[in-house]
Design an enzyme around this catalytic site. Structure first.
Site, mmCIF file in Angstrom:
data_model
loop_
_atom_site.group_PDB
_atom_site.id
_atom_site.type_symbol
_atom_site.label_atom_id
_atom_site.label_comp_id
_atom_site.label_asym_id
_atom_site.label_seq_id
_atom_site.Cartn_x
_atom_site.Cartn_y
_atom_site.Cartn_z
ATOM 1 C CG HIS A 304 -2.197 -0.872 1.321
ATOM 2 N ND1 HIS A 304 -1.900 -1.926 2.649
ATOM 3 C CD2 HIS A 304 -2.652 -1.944 0.810
ATOM 4 C CE1 HIS A 304 -2.963 -2.910 1.980
ATOM 5 N NE2 HIS A 304 -3.394 -2.802 1.055
ATOM 6 C CG PHE A 457 5.878 -0.685 7.234
ATOM 7 C CD1 PHE A 457 6.474 0.645 6.762
ATOM 8 C CD2 PHE A 457 5.846 -0.199 8.553
ATOM 9 C CE1 PHE A 457 6.926 1.731 6.900
ATOM 10 C CE2 PHE A 457 5.865 1.138 9.004
ATOM 11 C CZ PHE A 457 6.656 1.688 8.332
ATOM 12 C CG HIS A 458 0.592 -2.561 4.809
ATOM 13 N ND1 HIS A 458 -0.766 -2.209 4.728
ATOM 14 C CD2 HIS A 458 0.743 -3.469 5.827
ATOM 15 C CE1 HIS A 458 -0.386 -1.395 5.806
ATOM 16 N NE2 HIS A 458 0.219 -2.363 6.880
ATOM 17 C CB VAL A 459 6.121 -5.943 1.427
ATOM 18 C CG1 VAL A 459 7.050 -6.784 2.566
ATOM 19 C CG2 VAL A 459 6.930 -6.611 -0.192
#
Length: 520
Positions: A304, A457-459
């Site tokens: 995101h 930080f939503h890899v």
């Protein structure tokens, strides 16, 4: 009371299960395997124990954990779309993984997110299928409902005393016509609400604390910290062992029933490729012997995009930081025609601007920020190895803003935040614009977004679940074409959900354990 410690146990030649990576997914898998069977379980974690570390325990201290000893130190590669900047990606390198360094947000998104997984080929992963596993994770402060769980490993609470700039977000949203809702994990996620936080009695509640700490004394559980897995051993089409380095020495240990990879969406595909499992052309480029051709390994990377941030001058000092430095959230639509909210925002009790924004604007004095981002992003990237050496360089590219619609939505997000801060509910706090320093034209906002674009930080997505040539795991999280190998982390997500990924990854870990136990 003695300090909590990880017991030192002799390392056996073989275990029933080996869990590689003790993040949100791996902690859940390990706990449920211990609770639900008589199996022996070895957990291999590259980071340290993280037990009794004040900056991990203190919810107010989470931001500096990025780029600390508890972070892998990864970066997204620059592109012209983000004005040539490198974006850091905090990823937890510690027991509990990113749940030990994140912002402690517990949020599962919209039910249609998971219906979308099923539509993408992940049969059996609709919202009705996954809801029981979300509930199983939870110890929600308001108790069990049709949508919420109680008594689970992860404590989830609202702030008992939110900061005034967090409360102003609720009132300001109402001023803009955005509804105020009781629970963003309730019947509807659209609106402004107090955040759901993995915080209790003023301390972080990580996956390590919730899932692993209660079973540390179980003799069937062995945990190795500061230990890096370097290769999977494949025998006759089955994942039979894991090689790892501890204190500079190479070791190998066998798994008699199965290996579970929970290293996250960067290091799970890295370990697969280092083991000869991946796109044959990529493996040949690195002179890695091909054990199994899977073209989707490292592809489909999604995250995101976050505009970090809109910064405002404060009429008064903000005082001590409360909770995680935020406390509330907004989910709203960039267009009324959309079927669900696609934008997300949160307050920050201070300056949270990206380095480039700090260079371009005067952010001195008392300020507060609002981060805003896109939860239904369409841009897709990749990760690839640049070296076959363990721990070598990787190229990680989310392709932020590659899809024009992503940029259009973020422009609307910034415009909305500029309006929000000027509402009557912020009257006691809003002392003027700091960054941007004034209301901007659309063209100017586009450039601001390119300079401020960062990561939630939503890899995820790099070993996607589904059918077809690009699918890496099947709907029971088994790596296609190899026996005894399961993945339980964000890499299996086929389409990124509209939420922080800690909750869905924990759910994935719960389901992975169920699949393993039912097959045993």
């Amino acid at each position: 009371m003695p300090a909590l410690m990880i017991p030192r146990r002799p390392i056996f030649a073989a275990y029933d299960y080996i869990v590689v990576g003790a993040g949100s997914g791996g902690c859940a898998v390990a706990r449920r395997l211990i609770d639900g069977s008589d199996a022996t379980v070895l957990v291999i974690e590259a980071g340290g124990p993280g037990i009794g570390v004040p900056e991990i325990d203190d919810p107010k201290s989470w931001v500096p954990l990025g780029r600390s000893a508890y972070d892998w130190g990864y970066d997204y590669a620059p592109t012209p779309r983000i004005n040539g900047r490198t974006i850091g990606i905090p990823r937890g390198k510690v027991l509990g993984g990113s749940s030990s360094i994140n912002a402690m947000m517990w949020y599962r998104g919209h039910p249609t997110d998971y219906d979308g997984w099923e539509a993408a080929g992940a049969k059996g992963w609709s919202f009705s299928d996954v809801l029981p596993y979300f509930k199983r994770c939870e110890d929600w402060q308001d108790g069990e409902t049709a949508l919420r769980g109680a008594g689970g490993p992860l404590r989830i609470e609202r702030s008992s005393s939110p900061h005034p700039v967090a409360e102003a977000m609720l009132g300001g949203s109402a001023d803009l016509g955005i509804p105020v809702i009781d629970d963003p994990n309730g019947p509807s996620n659209e609106g402004a609400a107090l955040s759901n936080l993995n915080i209790s009695q003023g301390k972080r509640w990580s996956s390590a604390k919730g899932y692993l700490w209660p079973i540390l004394d179980n003799e069937r559980l062995t945990i190795l910290t500061d230990t890096v897995a370097t290769r999977l051993g494949i025998d006759n089409g089955r994942c039979a062992s894991v090689e790892y380095v501890q204190e500079g020495k190479l070791h190998a240990v066998r798994a008699t029933t199965g290996v579970i990879l929970s290293l996250g969406a960067i290091d799970t595909p890295r370990l697969l490729m280092m083991s000869g499992i991946g796109d044959p052309s990529e493996l040949k480029r690195l002179d890695i012997d091909i054990r199994l051709g899977l073209a989707g390994v490292g592809q489909n990377l999604q995250d995101h995009p976050l505009v970090q941030a809109c910064v405002f001058r404060s009429r008064q000092p903000l005082g001590p930081v409360r909770d995680n430095g935020g406390g509330t959230v907004i989910n709203w639509k960039s267009s009324a025609a959309l079927p669900q909210a696609d934008l997300h925002a949160f307050p920050v009790q201070g300056n949270s601007a990206e380095p480039r924004i700090r260079e371009l604007y005067d952010l001195s004095g008392d300020v507060f920020s609002i981060g805003c981002g896109l939860m239904r992003s369409k841009s897709v990237g990749y990760m690839r190895l640049m070296s076959a050496v363990p721990g070598g360089a990787v190229e990680i590219q989310p392709n932020y803003l590659a899809e024009p619609g992503d940029l259009d939505a973020l422009v609307i997000a910034v415009e909305t935040m500029m309006e929000l801060a000027a509402t009557q509910s912020y009257a006691g706090w809003f002392g003027g614009y700091a960054a941007p320093a004034r209301r901007l034209s659309r063209t100017e906002i586009v450039d601001y977004v390119r300079n401020a674009c960062s990561t939630f930080f939503h890899v995820s997505g790099t070993c996607a679940m589904g059918r077809g040539d690009q699918a890496v795991v099947d709907n029971r999280l088994r790596v296609r074409g190899i026996e005894g190998l399961t993945i339980a982390d964000a890499s299996v997500i086929p389409v990124i959900p509209t939420c922080h990924t800690h909750a869905p990854v924990t759910m994935i870990g719960e389901r992975a354990a169920d699949f393993l136990l039912s097959a045993a």
